[in-house]
Write a protein that holds these residues in place. Structure first.
Motif, short mmCIF file in Angstrom:
data_model
loop_
_atom_site.label_atom_id
_atom_site.label_comp_id
_atom_site.label_asym_id
_atom_site.label_seq_id
_atom_site.Cartn_x
_atom_site.Cartn_y
_atom_site.Cartn_z
N ALA A 41 -8.17 -15.99 -6.01
CA ALA A 41 -7.38 -15.31 -7.04
C ALA A 41 -6.28 -14.46 -6.42
N THR A 42 -6.59 -13.71 -5.39
CA THR A 42 -5.55 -12.89 -4.76
C THR A 42 -4.53 -13.76 -4.04
N MET A 43 -4.95 -14.87 -3.49
CA MET A 43 -3.98 -15.76 -2.85
C MET A 43 -3.03 -16.35 -3.89
N ALA A 44 -3.52 -16.66 -5.07
CA ALA A 44 -2.66 -17.20 -6.13
C ALA A 44 -1.72 -16.12 -6.66
N LEU A 45 -2.22 -14.89 -6.78
CA LEU A 45 -1.37 -13.81 -7.30
C LEU A 45 -0.30 -13.39 -6.31
N ALA A 49 3.90 -14.00 -0.51
CA ALA A 49 3.63 -12.74 0.20
C ALA A 49 2.26 -12.76 0.87
N ASN A 50 1.41 -13.67 0.47
CA ASN A 50 0.09 -13.78 1.08
C ASN A 50 0.19 -14.16 2.56
N TRP A 51 1.24 -14.85 2.93
CA TRP A 51 1.39 -15.33 4.30
C TRP A 51 2.40 -14.52 5.10
N TRP A 52 2.74 -13.31 4.63
CA TRP A 52 3.69 -12.45 5.33
C TRP A 52 3.10 -11.97 6.65
N LEU A 53 3.91 -11.99 7.69
CA LEU A 53 3.48 -11.56 9.01
C LEU A 53 4.48 -10.53 9.53
N PRO A 54 4.02 -9.35 9.96
CA PRO A 54 4.95 -8.35 10.49
C PRO A 54 5.70 -8.88 11.71
N GLY A 55 6.92 -8.39 11.85
CA GLY A 55 7.77 -8.86 12.96
C GLY A 55 7.18 -8.58 14.33
N TRP A 56 6.56 -7.42 14.49
CA TRP A 56 6.02 -7.06 15.80
C TRP A 56 4.82 -7.93 16.18
#
Length: 59
Positions: A41-45, A49-56
Motif C-alpha cells: 500500500a505504501t509503495m502504491a501511494l 518517490a518510493n525509489w528515491w535515493l539521496p545523492g550522497w
C-alpha cells in the motif's frame, strides 16, 4: 518460524510458553499485516518517490 515458536507452547514452563506464543503471534502479524498489506500500500501511494535515493548515497 511459527512452527518452532509454537512448539515452545508444549513446554511445562509458563515463561517459555508465553515467549513462544508471543513470538509466533508477532511473526504472524508481521507476515500478514506488514508485508502483505502495509508495504504494498505504501509503495502504491508513494509511487516514484518510493525509489528515491539521496545523492550522497548514490556513489
Amino acid at each position: 518460524m511459527m512452527a518452532v515458536f509454537l512448539s515452545f507452547v508444549v513446554n511445562p514452563n509458563p515463561f517459555v510458553k508465553m515467549i513462544g506464543l508471543g513470538l509466533a503471534v508477532a511473526i504472524a502479524l508481521d507476515a500478514t499485516v506488514v508485508r502483505m498489506i502495509l508495504v504494498p500500500a505504501t509503495m502504491a501511494l508513494l509511487g516514484r518517490a518510493n525509489w528515491w535515493l539521496p545523492g550522497w548515497l548514490d556513489r
